[in-house]
Motif scaffolding. Structure first.
Motif, PDB file in Angstrom:
ATOM      1  N   VAL A 100      75.609  39.990  30.620  1.00 21.15           N
ATOM      2  CA  VAL A 100      74.195  40.138  30.947  1.00 21.15           C
ATOM      3  C   VAL A 100      73.486  40.898  29.837  1.00 21.15           C
ATOM      4  O   VAL A 100      74.046  41.821  29.238  1.00 21.15           O
ATOM      5  CB  VAL A 100      74.006  40.863  32.301  1.00 21.15           C
ATOM      6  CG1 VAL A 100      74.542  42.285  32.245  1.00 21.15           C
ATOM      7  CG2 VAL A 100      72.543  40.861  32.731  1.00 21.15           C
ATOM      8  N   VAL A 129      65.766  39.040  31.783  1.00 23.24           N
ATOM      9  CA  VAL A 129      67.182  39.030  32.151  1.00 23.24           C
ATOM     10  C   VAL A 129      67.816  37.729  31.677  1.00 23.24           C
ATOM     11  O   VAL A 129      67.295  36.641  31.939  1.00 23.24           O
ATOM     12  CB  VAL A 129      67.370  39.162  33.676  1.00 23.24           C
ATOM     13  CG1 VAL A 129      68.856  39.149  34.037  1.00 23.24           C
ATOM     14  CG2 VAL A 129      66.710  40.437  34.195  1.00 23.24           C
ATOM     15  N   ALA A 163      73.869  38.364  35.757  1.00 24.89           N
ATOM     16  CA  ALA A 163      72.523  38.768  36.157  1.00 24.89           C
ATOM     17  C   ALA A 163      72.527  39.367  37.554  1.00 24.89           C
ATOM     18  O   ALA A 163      71.929  40.420  37.800  1.00 24.89           O
ATOM     19  CB  ALA A 163      71.580  37.568  36.091  1.00 24.89           C
TER      20      ALA A 163
END
Length: 237
Positions: A72, A138, A145
């Motif tokens: 992420v 994101v 995520a």
């Protein structure tokens, strides 16, 4: 890179002319030329908007099954509306380029929803999420995520290994880099990533020879008197 690429195809004379002279252009000009193709300026409409704070994490490394990898990247953005418009354009480009093999759907995550792509990889598929949650960009791979937005029950800041390494470094900084070498090495052994010439394999060999074990690596960057410095430490048990 972009500047060099466009210089190579931009000339004062017709293509194929042996006397053609490349026209030097700036990086900003390169992005401006790409803007006419993409519909947005990747530098000003996206990269320059990533003003932070930001973070990146990677886990579930498995050389035998890349679809298990999770990662992420998050960053606060300067102008959410501008980034949102850029993301919408990227979604349209992906749909167009995919020609049915790739499709972008909506994926619900804590705090909102992100765009999602299922990309084929080695007979499996890997899930990629991207978009805005509030003023935060994101980008996630696998469950990256969702994990980041849900929040971990155990904080790295509470880890004894992390606290030991950070206690030896400056307390004021702009960025932190940290690796739990022992856990990374164990994960690499389990996934078959160890091998001749591998950095972790070299660390293991050195540890076996010295009867010492590298526990962690940490580094911070900071600004002092207008200059940027990096301090780093390797903790050996």
């Amino acid at each position: 890179f972009l500047s060099s690429l466009i210089v190579g195809v931009t000339s004062e004379m017709a293509p194929g002319d042996a006397t053609a002279t490349p026209i030097a252009i700036s990086v900003d000009d390169a992005y401006a030329q790409l803007e006419s193709l993409l519909g947005f300026n990747f530098k000003t409409d996206f990269m320059d908007q990533m003003t932070g704070p930001y973070g990146f994490a990677l886990w579930n490394l498995d050389a035998n099954n890349p679809a298990k990898i999770a990662a992420v990247l998050t960053s606060q953005v300067d102008t959410p509306d501008k980034v949102d418009n850029t993301i919408s354009t990227v979604v349209n480009l992906i749909q167009l380029a995919g020609q049915g093999s790739l499709s972008v759907t909506s994926h619900t995550v804590p705090g909102g929803s992100l765009n999602n792509i299922l990309a084929p990889v080695d007979g499996d598929s890997i899930s990629i999420d991207f978009g805005l949650i509030g003023d935060q960009f994101v980008l996630g791979i696998g469950d990256g995520a969702e994990t980041a937005l849900t929040g971990a029950t155990d904080s790295l800041a509470d880890s004894d290994v992390f606290k030991t390494a950070m206690s030896e470094l400056p307390t004021e900084y702009q960025a932190i880099y940290f690796a739990n070498v022992q856990e990374l090495q164990a994960a690499s052994e389990d996934s078959g990533m160890m091998g001749s010439g591998n950095l972790l394999d070299e660390i293991a060999s050195q540890q076996a020879a010295s009867n010492n074990a590298v526990e962690s690596f940490a580094a911070v960057t900071y600004v002092k008197d207008g200059a940027t410095f990096t301090s780093a430490i390797i903790i050996v048990k």
